[in-house]
Design a protein around this motif. Sequence first.
Motif, mmCIF file in Angstrom:
data_model
loop_
_atom_site.group_PDB
_atom_site.id
_atom_site.type_symbol
_atom_site.label_atom_id
_atom_site.label_comp_id
_atom_site.label_asym_id
_atom_site.label_seq_id
_atom_site.Cartn_x
_atom_site.Cartn_y
_atom_site.Cartn_z
ATOM 1 N N LEU A 402 0.813 -1.214 0.000
ATOM 2 C CA LEU A 402 0.000 0.000 0.000
ATOM 3 C C LEU A 402 0.848 1.266 0.000
ATOM 4 O O LEU A 402 0.309 2.370 0.039
ATOM 5 N N SER A 403 2.160 1.125 -0.010
ATOM 6 C CA SER A 403 3.070 2.276 -0.015
ATOM 7 C C SER A 403 3.701 2.399 -1.397
ATOM 8 O O SER A 403 4.414 1.496 -1.840
ATOM 9 N N GLU A 404 3.438 3.514 -2.062
ATOM 10 C CA GLU A 404 3.859 3.649 -3.463
ATOM 11 C C GLU A 404 4.449 5.032 -3.709
ATOM 12 O O GLU A 404 3.909 6.047 -3.257
ATOM 13 N N THR A 405 5.551 5.058 -4.446
ATOM 14 C CA THR A 405 6.207 6.304 -4.822
ATOM 15 C C THR A 405 6.030 6.538 -6.309
ATOM 16 O O THR A 405 6.223 5.625 -7.116
ATOM 17 N N GLY A 406 5.648 7.769 -6.682
ATOM 18 C CA GLY A 406 5.487 8.099 -8.087
ATOM 19 C C GLY A 406 6.806 8.011 -8.832
ATOM 20 O O GLY A 406 7.886 8.249 -8.260
ATOM 21 N N GLY A 407 6.725 7.658 -10.101
ATOM 22 C CA GLY A 407 7.935 7.446 -10.893
ATOM 23 C C GLY A 407 8.793 8.675 -11.071
ATOM 24 O O GLY A 407 9.988 8.577 -11.371
ATOM 25 N N ASN A 408 8.217 9.864 -10.879
ATOM 26 C CA ASN A 408 8.986 11.091 -11.095
ATOM 27 C C ASN A 408 9.607 11.637 -9.810
ATOM 28 O O ASN A 408 10.175 12.721 -9.814
ATOM 29 N N GLN A 463 -11.100 17.372 -10.612
ATOM 30 C CA GLN A 463 -10.608 16.265 -11.441
ATOM 31 C C GLN A 463 -10.551 14.972 -10.625
ATOM 32 O O GLN A 463 -10.899 13.902 -11.131
ATOM 33 N N PHE A 464 -10.111 15.075 -9.380
ATOM 34 C CA PHE A 464 -10.060 13.894 -8.522
ATOM 35 C C PHE A 464 -11.460 13.313 -8.310
ATOM 36 O O PHE A 464 -11.674 12.109 -8.455
ATOM 37 N N HIS A 465 -12.391 14.167 -7.960
ATOM 38 C CA HIS A 465 -13.739 13.683 -7.661
ATOM 39 C C HIS A 465 -14.421 13.132 -8.903
ATOM 40 O O HIS A 465 -15.162 12.133 -8.827
ATOM 41 N N ALA A 466 -14.159 13.747 -10.050
ATOM 42 C CA ALA A 466 -14.774 13.253 -11.284
ATOM 43 C C ALA A 466 -14.198 11.906 -11.695
ATOM 44 O O ALA A 466 -14.912 11.056 -12.243
ATOM 45 N N ALA A 467 -12.925 11.685 -11.396
ATOM 46 C CA ALA A 467 -12.275 10.440 -11.796
ATOM 47 C C ALA A 467 -12.621 9.286 -10.863
ATOM 48 O O ALA A 467 -12.531 8.116 -11.260
ATOM 49 N N LEU A 468 -13.009 9.605 -9.629
ATOM 50 C CA LEU A 468 -13.292 8.554 -8.649
ATOM 51 C C LEU A 468 -14.653 8.805 -7.993
ATOM 52 O O LEU A 468 -14.758 9.029 -6.781
ATOM 53 N N PRO A 469 -15.727 8.754 -8.762
ATOM 54 C CA PRO A 469 -17.049 9.070 -8.188
ATOM 55 C C PRO A 469 -17.470 8.100 -7.087
ATOM 56 O O PRO A 469 -18.163 8.496 -6.151
ATOM 57 N N ALA A 535 -1.533 9.276 -8.585
ATOM 58 C CA ALA A 535 -2.351 9.256 -7.367
ATOM 59 C C ALA A 535 -3.710 8.627 -7.642
ATOM 60 O O ALA A 535 -4.232 7.868 -6.821
ATOM 61 N N LEU A 536 -4.292 8.946 -8.806
ATOM 62 C CA LEU A 536 -5.584 8.347 -9.156
ATOM 63 C C LEU A 536 -5.467 6.827 -9.295
ATOM 64 O O LEU A 536 -6.335 6.076 -8.833
ATOM 65 N N GLY A 537 -4.384 6.384 -9.927
ATOM 66 C CA GLY A 537 -4.169 4.952 -10.083
ATOM 67 C C GLY A 537 -3.993 4.264 -8.745
ATOM 68 O O GLY A 537 -4.504 3.157 -8.521
ATOM 69 N N TYR A 538 -3.285 4.919 -7.830
ATOM 70 C CA TYR A 538 -3.077 4.369 -6.495
ATOM 71 C C TYR A 538 -4.405 4.226 -5.761
ATOM 72 O O TYR A 538 -4.725 3.157 -5.213
ATOM 73 N N LEU A 539 -5.196 5.287 -5.755
ATOM 74 C CA LEU A 539 -6.485 5.248 -5.066
ATOM 75 C C LEU A 539 -7.427 4.238 -5.714
ATOM 76 O O LEU A 539 -8.163 3.522 -5.030
ATOM 77 N N GLY A 540 -7.393 4.165 -7.033
ATOM 78 C CA GLY A 540 -8.231 3.206 -7.728
ATOM 79 C C GLY A 540 -7.842 1.771 -7.424
ATOM 80 O O GLY A 540 -8.703 0.891 -7.283
ATOM 81 N N ARG A 541 -6.534 1.535 -7.296
ATOM 82 C CA ARG A 541 -6.055 0.179 -6.993
ATOM 83 C C ARG A 541 -6.513 -0.260 -5.611
ATOM 84 O O ARG A 541 -6.960 -1.392 -5.412
ATOM 85 N N THR A 543 -9.058 0.854 -3.810
ATOM 86 C CA THR A 543 -10.510 0.818 -3.623
ATOM 87 C C THR A 543 -11.218 -0.055 -4.653
ATOM 88 O O THR A 543 -12.456 -0.123 -4.658
ATOM 89 N N GLY A 544 -10.447 -0.719 -5.510
ATOM 90 C CA GLY A 544 -11.054 -1.592 -6.501
ATOM 91 C C GLY A 544 -11.776 -0.860 -7.601
ATOM 92 O O GLY A 544 -12.661 -1.426 -8.260
ATOM 93 N N THR A 545 -11.417 0.415 -7.841
ATOM 94 C CA THR A 545 -12.066 1.215 -8.881
ATOM 95 C C THR A 545 -11.061 1.659 -9.937
ATOM 96 O O THR A 545 -11.252 2.671 -10.582
ATOM 97 N N SER A 546 -9.992 0.877 -10.124
ATOM 98 C CA SER A 546 -8.925 1.264 -11.057
ATOM 99 C C SER A 546 -9.445 1.441 -12.470
ATOM 100 O O SER A 546 -9.098 2.399 -13.163
ATOM 101 N N GLU A 547 -10.295 0.509 -12.911
ATOM 102 C CA GLU A 547 -10.800 0.587 -14.275
ATOM 103 C C GLU A 547 -11.620 1.849 -14.477
ATOM 104 O O GLU A 547 -11.489 2.552 -15.466
ATOM 105 N N GLU A 548 -12.433 2.177 -13.491
ATOM 106 C CA GLU A 548 -13.268 3.369 -13.571
ATOM 107 C C GLU A 548 -12.426 4.625 -13.670
ATOM 108 O O GLU A 548 -12.646 5.486 -14.516
ATOM 109 N N SER A 549 -11.391 4.740 -12.811
ATOM 110 C CA SER A 549 -10.573 5.951 -12.801
ATOM 111 C C SER A 549 -9.759 6.070 -14.072
ATOM 112 O O SER A 549 -9.562 7.158 -14.593
ATOM 113 N N SER A 550 -9.276 4.932 -14.609
ATOM 114 C CA SER A 550 -8.482 4.995 -15.832
ATOM 115 C C SER A 550 -9.335 5.395 -17.024
ATOM 116 O O SER A 550 -8.887 6.124 -17.907
#
Length: 554
Positions: A402-408, A463-469, A535-541, A543-550
């Motif tokens: 559950l601990s992830e660092t962005g590639g940049n 943008q965050f809220h729209a991507a992860l309703p 961050a969106l990908g992390y939250l989606g992963r 919460t099981g909503t990765s497909e939705e956020s992507s």
Amino acid sequence: MNYDVDVLIVGAGPTGLALAAQLATYGTSFRIIDRRQAPSTQSKALAVQPRTLEALRPFGVSDAMVRRGNAATQLHLHLPEDTVSIGLFDAGVEDSAYQQLLFLPQSDTENILTSYLASRGVRVERGAELLELDRLDPQDPFAGMEARVQRQDRGIDRIRARYVVGADGVGSAVRRRAGMDFRGSGYEDSFVLADLEIDGAEPSAVHAYPTDDGFMVLFPLGSPASWRMISLKDKGDTSETTLSSLQETADKFSGGTLKLRDPHWMSTFRLSHQMAEYFQWGSVFLAGDAAHVHSPIGGQGMNTGIQDALNLGWKLALGARGLASDELIDSYDAERRPVAREIVGFTDRLFKLATTRNGVKKLPRTKLLPALAPVAAASERLRSRAFRTMSQLGIHYRGSDLSETGGNRLPAVLASGPRPGDRLPDAAVTYQEHERRLQDLVSSPGFHVLLTGPGWPEDTPQQFHAALPAVDGLLSVHRLVVGSRLTPGGPGIIQDTSGLAFERLGLSARRPEIIVVRPDGYIGFRSSGTDINGALGYLGRLTGTSEESSLRTA
């Protein structure tokens, strides 16, 4: 499955009550049962560490605990030739609102948490003993459980729960019914424990008396008696503990400088160091003493149990809403068992150093400690490391999935500030023209995103809220900026007027970063720049909503 409740909590000690408090904030359906007819009135576990006070603060109970407790500011180490005084928590805990070792009877801790639950309409069901625990689907360990409970007021009760948590102590019925091994052993020595009055001991200090024969420690309890005394019994001594025998023990270690009187409670007990092989078995989880038990040295036991509960609670709450990936639910064992294993090992080593009577093995206590104590007392660096560990502020989950660092972001060895998996440090900040604590502003249920530095589009929160309703009600986005008390802050803007928040987070006012704070106050994700897809990908992963956020950010 048709469940009666999402979570059944077995055991209403501090661990079970803390779990119930967190579930209540999420609106998760649960029941909490305990086989005892009434709450304990004994002081039992009494040390409350800074991290525990931080973690319980969102429920509004920490300040009440501080008011009712007794803070110790000094450790007086009574050595054969001298007494060394060491400041307690005067270093290493600067990034916390709680910079003290608090002594509070466990009965008071339970009472405060129970009162909080009552204010939310939650009642502890007492006189309810777990008899059986069966899977709802024998082929699916994650399909939920049926508990058969003996109620003293109305016979047998059957409870179908999505999850069952055993917080029912060292003799856990949940652990036994689930067939989970409890490995370890007991210590050979016996100990005396008493809550009483003592004349001749300086108040607001912990007093330790290490000698060739073992040790005696006095803790400033405050209530129900001024002092807690603990000491090693002589080998082969099976006599009853009395005020007279306690006085003899005190005379042996203190040289007759202490006068004991008015005992509130006395006991003789044995200790063990044991840990469950796993903290999870399908839909069944273990927390607190049901999962691990060890020496009380360092005041880690109850605090570790409460941290278990608050690591687990939000994950089960999201699972009950269908917003937890399997990875998230399974992370409880992966994160908390290594912490417990380290604490059990650490306290075991300390305990053996404090109690051994072996001629060679006791040398660190009888020879090295007198030589090193003055050095430790004078070294802020050594005290800082020790208190960071003891306070549990240094516990982290850096190796967790559950601990992830962005590639940049720069590699950990080059980057500054806490890493993903570390606790979010605290600092005073300004929000809506009022001074607040940073941890308070990210303590409401759910995930919190901190956008720091320049360059963020104004519509980034949208943008965050729209991507992860699906996660919208459990997601808050904040701007953390270096500000001035003279500059009004807008909605969602946290101003770091002192610069301490940026300093403790290793941030720059010239470099944008994004930090995702987990519901338990630990940093889950961190990256540089203004690209929010990581961050969106992390939250989606999680919460099981990765497909939705992507799909929504494609």
